[in-house]
Design a protein around this motif. Structure first.
Motif, PDB file in Angstrom:
ATOM      1  N   LEU A   1       0.830  -1.209   0.000  1.00 40.09           N
ATOM      2  CA  LEU A   1       0.000   0.000   0.000  1.00 40.09           C
ATOM      3  C   LEU A   1       0.862   1.256   0.000  1.00 40.09           C
ATOM      4  O   LEU A   1       0.586   2.213  -0.731  1.00 40.09           O
ATOM      5  CB  LEU A   1      -0.931  -0.012   1.219  1.00 40.09           C
ATOM      6  N   LEU A   2       1.940   1.234   0.804  1.00 43.03           N
ATOM      7  CA  LEU A   2       2.822   2.404   0.833  1.00 43.03           C
ATOM      8  C   LEU A   2       3.429   2.642  -0.545  1.00 43.03           C
ATOM      9  O   LEU A   2       3.540   3.778  -1.010  1.00 43.03           O
ATOM     10  CB  LEU A   2       3.926   2.205   1.886  1.00 43.03           C
ATOM     11  N   THR A   3       3.819   1.549  -1.211  1.00 42.12           N
ATOM     12  CA  THR A   3       4.410   1.676  -2.552  1.00 42.12           C
ATOM     13  C   THR A   3       3.396   2.247  -3.534  1.00 42.12           C
ATOM     14  O   THR A   3       3.703   3.149  -4.319  1.00 42.12           O
ATOM     15  CB  THR A   3       4.913   0.297  -3.041  1.00 42.12           C
ATOM     16  N   VAL A   4       2.168   1.733  -3.481  1.00 40.05           N
ATOM     17  CA  VAL A   4       1.127   2.224  -4.401  1.00 40.05           C
ATOM     18  C   VAL A   4       0.862   3.711  -4.158  1.00 40.05           C
ATOM     19  O   VAL A   4       0.786   4.504  -5.100  1.00 40.05           O
ATOM     20  CB  VAL A   4      -0.184   1.402  -4.238  1.00 40.05           C
ATOM     21  N   LEU A   5       0.756   4.083  -2.879  1.00 47.99           N
ATOM     22  CA  LEU A   5       0.463   5.492  -2.564  1.00 47.99           C
ATOM     23  C   LEU A   5       1.554   6.399  -3.123  1.00 47.99           C
ATOM     24  O   LEU A   5       1.285   7.419  -3.753  1.00 47.99           O
ATOM     25  CB  LEU A   5       0.360   5.690  -1.041  1.00 47.99           C
ATOM     26  N   GLU A   6       2.802   5.967  -2.914  1.00 46.60           N
ATOM     27  CA  GLU A   6       3.921   6.801  -3.365  1.00 46.60           C
ATOM     28  C   GLU A   6       3.998   6.816  -4.887  1.00 46.60           C
ATOM     29  O   GLU A   6       4.139   7.869  -5.514  1.00 46.60           O
ATOM     30  CB  GLU A   6       5.219   6.252  -2.759  1.00 46.60           C
TER      31      GLU A   6
END
Ligand code: PLP
Length: 758
Positions: free
Chosen positions: A448-453
């Motif tokens: 999720l952190l990767t997608v958000l970034e």
């Protein structure tokens, strides 16, 4: 199917099977067309066939260094294993002392053919001996101390020379010393399937009693193998009949298979065309592939220790990715590898890696990449290039963040993530780039952190619909600096929010771009349970409640209702909550529960009341609350939580999906397209797979993770004819089931998927 943008196949699954070498295939063909005799016939054609067979046997002896003993041809290694085990156990049965309680030993990482055959013959022969697995260390090496302790009492010991999943190579001479110094008489079988052509064998110099081999793991045909039996080792024919193989294995011999094996043996004894690379070269190939993998996936972990493995097997996991995801990715890039574990929705690890004590996550995500000694430098170069290409494809899905990639698949709307039976939802308003996460799961934090970034999103909130009993919330790990300072309740709902009045109800909401996320208290499953409804803000402010997606937690689950037998549960409150929600929502508005135990993705009140009588009775107020509570308690009594198993949040009922839709094969697809107007062809795979390879006509990509979003958008147009495709027909089938259940009228899928359409 029409033209598909094709990449050539790169086959890296040699431990499963290999292609037949061209010269071996030619030799096999000759025995089918010209030298096709039966080796038992006494005429010239028969004698010629027998000559091929005996020549092959003599080469087999040379290859494995067996100057004495028997070499018997079989259908493959599984038959060789039966022959060895039957022979040894039958003899052991005649001579063992039943007071001594003997055991049978096998390596914990053996191919299933070994323990399963041991169990079978132990039972059939009425021996009922204890069958014990010999533990292995983290590199897969057998525990010699265990053997030293147990083998004196063993009727038989089964070990393997090289493991099929990890390539781990046992030290046979050390093993022999331990076995024979403690028990000179026990029968010893060594499964040599994965060692042939990779490890030098001098079997006559050992006290190995039985050694099974298989042709198809080393470029010969399927259906041919052989088993070595030491001189004086007991023997009982596994197949009786016409007396072939000197009565040791009846049945007309597989001459084409033998001829193909003959050619492979030539390669191994240096009389062939020199197509097999040296061990040194194979080690270079492995290093090159390992480097390519590490460059492509920097977080990769290797599950096998190269120092004690044959060079042709690499076993690895990529943290954050399931084995199925990597298999799908590689398959889309036309690279064939295999997973260490069975790829089912209920993830199971690899028993081999489990026995080695590797962490479960590593075992569940294991990928085996294996090549054979006929691999060429050009093939390895191509494989390395393709691996890099695969990694870049992940950038399209924003599963890895690649700044230099310009055609990323853009997120807009709802994304559904799943871990086992639990769901996590990400909603994105692409215009404002604002996002909200509902039901955060720890396993998905990095993703999720990767997608958000990667998508440049601004997180507005991370919210749980209740305190989950089956997992801890990963909410705080996702919060950005701004959200960390925000005051919220324990579920993540902000202390400061707006309110709106709808139908005399005052409802709090927060902004997500042009949308509003509305909180509705829906206790029952737990005291703190809430539902979250995503509405257009303008409509809401105008007093119109029209929820696009309602995240209902464990209030309504697909096919059932959330359980109400926790300490903080209250079935009577659930009754009220169900009536409240059903009064607010349209029948066809999408419900997004926090669990999906049966691969059903999303649902609606309409779909649920059709199959859930209890819910239907509550919604239409046909049942008084006291009766509901009784029925609910009975339903929940079917839930039996077991240690080490997922806690079920609702009792599963028998209303499994069985909705009919058209299953088309490749030929029927064209006819269907000719007959049906305005069909939409949808590729249901993930964006990285789609980016790597798709059929031209399937020009719309709706990944399963965005099926809910697609259904939301198509809510009012259920007449639209759809044809779905995926890799193997499995994902398109479950998506089709869901669409039909939710009222879509013209759904078809391509049976067998791209795999059978090529
Ligand atoms: N033993 C090992 C180590 C194997 O890898 C295999 C095949 O996967 C077998 C036995 C069974 O061989 P076959 O397919 O010839 O029956």
């Amino acid at each position: 199917m029409t033209e598909q943008q094709q990449l050539s196949q790169i086959y890296l699954d040699a431990n499963a099977t290999t292609p037949v070498l061209p010269a071996a295939a030619q030799a096999a063909l000759a025995t089918m067309q010209t030298q096709f005799g039966n080796p038992s016939s006494s005429h010239i054609t028969g004698l010629q066939a027998k000559q091929i067979m005996e020549q092959t046997r003599s080469k087999a002896r040379k290859v494995i260094g067996a100057s004495s003993g028997q070499v018997i041809f079989t259908s493959g290694a599984t038959e060789g294993i039966q022959t060895a085990i039957l022979s040894a156990l039958y003899q052991a049965k005649q001579s063992y002392n039943s007071n001594k309680k003997p055991c049978i030993l096998y390596g914990a990482t053996e191919h299933k053919a070994v323990p399963e055959s041991l169990k079978h013959w132990n039972h059939i022969l009425d021996i009922h001996s204890e069958i014990k697995a010999i533990p292995v260390d983290k590199d897969g090496m057998l525990d010699l101390d265990f053997i030293a302790k147990e083998v004196s009492n063993a009727l038989m010991i089964c070990t393997m020379a090289v493991n099929n999943e990890t390539g781990a190579e046992q030290d046979l001479s050390k093993l022999e010393t331990v076995i024979r110094s403690n028990n000179p008489n026990t029968y010893w079988m060594v499964d040599c399937v994965q060692a042939l052509g990779k490890v030098e064998l001098k079997i006559a110099n050992t006290s190995i009693d039985y050694a099974p081999f298989s042709g198809h793991k080393l470029y010969a045909m399927k259906g041919i193998g052989f088993v070595y039996i030491r001189e004086k080792a007991p023997f009982t024919p596994f197949i009786a009949g016409g007396g072939q193989e000197s009565g040791l294995r009846s049945g007309t011999e597989n001459l084409p298979g033998l001829a193909s094996l003959n050619v492979i043996f030539d390669e191994l004894i240096g009389q062939g065309r020199g197509v097999f690379a040296t061990k040194e070269t194979l080690c270079d190939y492995r290093d090159q592939i390992a480097k390519a993998l590490t460059t492509a996936f920097p977080t990769i972990v290797f599950n096998n220790n190269f120092a004690c493995s044959v060079p042709t097997t690499l076993n690895f996991a990529i943290p954050g990715f399931s084995a199925k995801e990597i298999l799908d990715l590689f398959d889309a890039a036309n690279i064939r590898v295999s997973s260490g574990s069975a790829c089912s929705s209920k993830v199971t690890g690899s028993f081999v890696l489990d026995a080695m004590g590797l962490p479960q996550t590593q075992s569940e995500a294991a990928i085996r990449l294996s090549f054979g000694p006929a691999a060429t430098q050009a093939e390895i170069d191509a494989a390395c290039e393709r691996i890099a290409y695969c990694a870049r494809a992940l950038g399209h899905s924003c599963l890895v963040n690649m700044n230099d990639l310009d055609n990323k698949s853009k997120l807009d709307g709802l994304v559904q993530f799943k871990v086992g039976g639990s769901c996590c939802w990400l909603f994105v308003d692409s215009e404002s780039k604002e996002a909200v996460i509902i039901e955060p799961l720890a396993e998905l934090t990095q993703r999720l952190l990767t997608v958000l970034e990667c998508q440049g999103l601004k997180l507005r909130a991370v919210i749980d619909t209740h305190g989950h009993a089956d997992h801890a919330s990963a909410r705080t790990q996702l919060l950005n600096d701004e959200l960390k300072t925000q005051k919220t309740d324990h579920l993540g709902w902000p202390a400061q929010c707006n309110v709106v009045t709808v139908d005399m109800l005052t409802l709090p909401f927060i902004d997500v771009g042009k949308f509003a996320l509305v909180k509705i208290a829906t206790p029952g499953h737990t005291q703190d349970s809430i539902s979250l409804a995503l509405c257009h803000k303008a409509e809401l402010k105008a007093g119109k409640f029209n929820s696009l997606y309602t995240f209902c937690g464990d209030l309504i689950l697909m096919g059932t209702l959330g359980r109400t037998n926790f300490e903080s549960s209250d079935a009577s409150q659930m009754y009220q909550s169900l009536q409240l929600l059903s009064g607010l929502l349209e029948q066809d508005s999408l419900l997004c529960p926090s669990h999906d135990y049966n691969n059903e993705f999303v649902t609606t009140l309409n779909a649920e009341t059709q199959r859930n009588q209890l819910l239907a009775d509550v919604v239409s107020v046909r049942i008084p609350v006291a009766d509901f509570m009784k029925k609910k308690a009975k339903l929940d009594s079917h839930i039996h939580d077991q240690a080490n198993q997922e806690i079920m949040c609702g009792a599963l009922t028998s209303c499994s999906q069985n909705h009919s839709f058209l299953e088309l094969n490749n030929d029927a697809l064209q006819a269907h397209l000719d007959d049906t107007k305005d069909v939409q062809l949808i590729d249901i795979r993930e964006p990285h797979e789609y980016a790597l390879n798709h059929a031209q006509q399937f020009d719309k990509n709706v990944p399963l993770t965005r099926l809910a979003n697609f259904i939301g958008l198509q809510r009012l147009n259920k007449n639209q004819p759809l044809v779905l495709v995926c890799r193997s027909g499995s994902r398109s089938s479950v998506a089709a089931q869901t669409l039909v259940r939710l009222g879509f009228e013209h759904v078809a899928h391509l049976k067998g998927g791209y795999a059978l359409a090529q």
